[in-house]
Design an enzyme around this catalytic site. Structure first.
Site, PDB file in Angstrom:
ATOM      1  N   ARG A  74       0.845  -1.193   0.000  1.00 29.31           N
ATOM      2  CA  ARG A  74       0.000   0.000   0.000  1.00 29.31           C
ATOM      3  C   ARG A  74       0.881   1.243   0.000  1.00 29.31           C
ATOM      4  O   ARG A  74       1.710   1.413   0.900  1.00 29.31           O
ATOM      5  CB  ARG A  74      -0.907   0.003   1.246  1.00 29.31           C
ATOM      6  CG  ARG A  74      -1.738   1.250   1.351  1.00 29.31           C
ATOM      7  CD  ARG A  74      -2.676   1.268   2.556  1.00 29.31           C
ATOM      8  NE  ARG A  74      -3.264   2.588   2.616  1.00 29.31           N
ATOM      9  CZ  ARG A  74      -3.454   3.302   3.712  1.00 29.31           C
ATOM     10  NH1 ARG A  74      -3.152   2.813   4.898  1.00 29.31           N
ATOM     11  NH2 ARG A  74      -3.967   4.516   3.636  1.00 29.31           N
ATOM     12  N   HIS A 119      -3.111  11.074   1.363  1.00 25.69           N
ATOM     13  CA  HIS A 119      -2.665  10.699   2.710  1.00 25.69           C
ATOM     14  C   HIS A 119      -2.043  11.940   3.367  1.00 25.69           C
ATOM     15  O   HIS A 119      -0.822  12.060   3.480  1.00 25.69           O
ATOM     16  CB  HIS A 119      -1.659   9.544   2.616  1.00 25.69           C
ATOM     17  CG  HIS A 119      -1.448   8.796   3.898  1.00 25.69           C
ATOM     18  ND1 HIS A 119      -1.627   7.437   4.021  1.00 25.69           N
ATOM     19  CD2 HIS A 119      -1.084   9.217   5.135  1.00 25.69           C
ATOM     20  CE1 HIS A 119      -1.367   7.052   5.265  1.00 25.69           C
ATOM     21  NE2 HIS A 119      -1.028   8.116   5.969  1.00 25.69           N
ATOM     22  N   ASN A 305      -7.992   1.250   9.661  1.00 21.96           N
ATOM     23  CA  ASN A 305      -6.692   1.457  10.301  1.00 21.96           C
ATOM     24  C   ASN A 305      -6.908   1.341  11.808  1.00 21.96           C
ATOM     25  O   ASN A 305      -7.659   2.129  12.395  1.00 21.96           O
ATOM     26  CB  ASN A 305      -6.139   2.861  10.009  1.00 21.96           C
ATOM     27  CG  ASN A 305      -5.755   3.049   8.545  1.00 21.96           C
ATOM     28  OD1 ASN A 305      -5.871   2.136   7.731  1.00 21.96           O
ATOM     29  ND2 ASN A 305      -5.287   4.247   8.218  1.00 21.96           N
ATOM     30  N   TYR A 307      -5.026   0.870  15.648  1.00 22.89           N
ATOM     31  CA  TYR A 307      -3.797   0.884  16.448  1.00 22.89           C
ATOM     32  C   TYR A 307      -4.008   0.557  17.915  1.00 22.89           C
ATOM     33  O   TYR A 307      -3.189  -0.087  18.536  1.00 22.89           O
ATOM     34  CB  TYR A 307      -3.092   2.248  16.340  1.00 22.89           C
ATOM     35  CG  TYR A 307      -2.402   2.423  15.018  1.00 22.89           C
ATOM     36  CD1 TYR A 307      -1.100   1.973  14.827  1.00 22.89           C
ATOM     37  CD2 TYR A 307      -3.059   3.000  13.939  1.00 22.89           C
ATOM     38  CE1 TYR A 307      -0.455   2.099  13.613  1.00 22.89           C
ATOM     39  CE2 TYR A 307      -2.434   3.130  12.710  1.00 22.89           C
ATOM     40  CZ  TYR A 307      -1.132   2.682  12.549  1.00 22.89           C
ATOM     41  OH  TYR A 307      -0.508   2.799  11.335  1.00 22.89           O
ATOM     42  N   GLU A 373      -3.996  -0.578   7.972  1.00 22.40           N
ATOM     43  CA  GLU A 373      -2.862  -0.207   8.834  1.00 22.40           C
ATOM     44  C   GLU A 373      -3.042  -0.861  10.191  1.00 22.40           C
ATOM     45  O   GLU A 373      -4.149  -0.864  10.752  1.00 22.40           O
ATOM     46  CB  GLU A 373      -2.777   1.307   9.075  1.00 22.40           C
ATOM     47  CG  GLU A 373      -2.204   2.100   7.945  1.00 22.40           C
ATOM     48  CD  GLU A 373      -2.119   3.601   8.258  1.00 22.40           C
ATOM     49  OE1 GLU A 373      -1.914   3.977   9.440  1.00 22.40           O
ATOM     50  OE2 GLU A 373      -2.270   4.388   7.317  1.00 22.40           O
TER      51      GLU A 373
END
Ligand code: GAL
Length: 473
Positions: A74, A119, A305, A307, A373
């Site tokens: 990506r 991005h 994404n 985290y 991500e």
């Protein structure tokens, strides 16, 4: 176990790795401007001027990609490298050539590209026209997207329009700690988020009507969200606050696209409630116009994404009428409550990923999901034997396997953030997310694999062998 066509990937973004900030006709972006302002906006005034110098050393990145055995990679396009003033009036052919080479080299190595159009690095020329606060951005972004589909879509089949609109909106236009550094709490973030959704939807509709039949690809947007749990699971207040927390983060962008075409109801009612007494009541969270193409259904898959996770309980000390702060509209206190690693915001909670995947399955009608991500950072002295990060990847991937096998979540791929140590936005180079270490003190920017990179390569090769994965489809 993973499906045989599972995407094993790693991710990067243009500004974080490319460098070449003014090479070969590239126009400046808001991150160039933000970093060049100095004054400590970014850790020790670092900038992405050179970063990993992937603009010159792309072939080194390709070696890393091949060494890991990735099936997918990506990357993002630097908008102002392709269109220096952001519009299609002038195309920078050297930029086109760069990305053509990247894409062709990936395909020649049997690696499938997933390409993000935006991005965080808006062309500065567009910021000068109002940036994402301006409604005209939807049109301008649509032209850029069409240009990209037209130019690269014969080979790129997986597209992301916008990465993490939440972060752009909040960190860029509320806290002002990301470019363009706007600090307008409670107002600008909603407007920016709104225009990003409009822009995304326009691009999706363009792909759908003009390119899909011929190119056969898929388009989505990358939505970031923490997982959240009530601090006290038996408290109705804590549970309601947790639902609000998710509505104001994941729901802000996912609800309009996947559920109703509009923001979550609780978001509308909360913002309304907290706007009482303001002269501009009704002006904070914008309304989608019926005359514009619908937002609902504008994603061919769910791009997540993930985290970290948070414990949530309601705030009790909020001013109810005046002095609102947009970052308090959700009215909860969030508290890591889990051990933090690396960056201060990163509590490590691998099973939060499984829970969030289940939440997505149940809330958004079981979509195909790509985890675009997920990663773990290192700060302080470099440790090439990064055991904690290796464990993190083992655990996270185990949770994804459980989500697929035991919970029936339709996960199609996993992209580690990141292939390389890179420019970590306001943290500069002080926070390292790479599977490869990059020596930023030397002009060659040598890449060296971490233990976690070897670990990830091992996981990929194990599963690819077990499932007979090939990515030539
Ligand atoms: C995301 C972002 C990436 C990367 C990562 C780690 O928000 O999309 O560019 O910086 O966080 O912090």
């Amino acid at each position: 176990m993973f499906p045989s066509n599972f995407a094993w990937g790693a991710a990067t973004a243009a500004y974080q790795i490319e460098g070449g900030w003014d090479s070969d006709g590239k126009g400046p972006s808001i991150w160039d401007t933000f970093c060049h302002k100095g004054g400590g906006l970014v850790f020790e005034d670092h900038s992405g001027d050179v970063a990993c110098n992937s603009y010159e050393f792309w072939e080194e990145d390709l070696k890393c990609i091949r060494q890991l055995g990735l099936t997918h990679y990506r990357l993002s396009l630097s908008w102002s490298r392709l269109l220096p003033d952001g519009t299609t009036k002038h195309v920078n052919q050297k930029g086109v050539r760069y990305y053509n080479k990247v894409i062709d080299d990936l395909l020649a190595s049997n690696v499938i590209p997933m390409v993000t159009l935006y991005h965080f690095d808006l062309p500065q020329a567009l910021q000068d026209r109002g940036g994402w606060k301006s409604p005209e951005m939807a049109d301008i972004f649509d032209s850029y997207a069409r240009f990209a589909f037209q130019t690269f879509g014969d080979r790129v089949k997986l597209w992301l329009t916008i990465n993490e609109p939440y972060i752009c909106a909040k960190l860029g236009h509320e806290d002002g700690i990301f470019a363009p550094g706007v600090k307008e709490p409670g107002m600008a973030a909603y407007l920016v988020g709104h225009n990003m959704l409009r822009a995304h939807a326009r691009a999706w509709h363009s792909y759908h009507s003009l390119y899909r039949a011929e190119q056969g690809g898929a388009v989505s947007l990358a939505i970031n969200s923490n997982w959240a749990e009530p601090e006290n699971p038996t408290s109705p207040e804590d549970r309601a606050a947790t639902e609000r927390y998710l509505a104001f983060s994941l729901g802000w962008f996912a609800w309009p696209v996947f559920v109703t075409g509009d923001y979550p109801e609780v978001m509308r009612s909360r913002v309304e409630l907290r706007s009482k007494g303001l002269s501009c009541q009704g002006c904070r969270l914008p309304v989608f116009s019926k005359s514009e193409p619908t937002i609902l259904g504008t994603a061919d898959f769910f791009a997540l994404n993930y985290y970290t996770s948070r414990m949530v309980k309601p705030m009790s000390d909020l001013p109810q009428v005046s002095g609102f702060r947009g970052d308090r509209d959700a009215e909860e206190i969030v508290d890591p409550s889990w051990p933090v690693c690396g960056a201060s915001w990163l509590a490590v909670v691998p099973d939060g990923l499984r829970k969030l995947l289940n939440y997505i399955k149940n809330t958004f009608n079981n979509p195909a999901v790509y985890i675009t991500e997920n990663g773990f950072s290192q700060v302080g002295p470099v440790n090439m034997d990064d055991v904690p990060r290796s464990r993190f990847y083992q655990d996270a991937i185990q949770e994804v396997a459980r989500a697929i096998q035991e919970d029936g979540v339709d996960v199609r791929g996993y992209f580690a953030w990141s292939l390389l140590d890179n420019f970590e936005w306001a943290d500069g180079f002080s926070v390292r997310f790479g599977l490869f270490h990059v020596d930023f003190s030397q002009p060659e920017r040598k890449r060296s694999i971490y233990l976690s990179g070897r670990e990830y390569a091992g996981i990929i090769s194990k599963y690819r062998a077990l499932t007979g994965t090939n990515n030539s489809q």
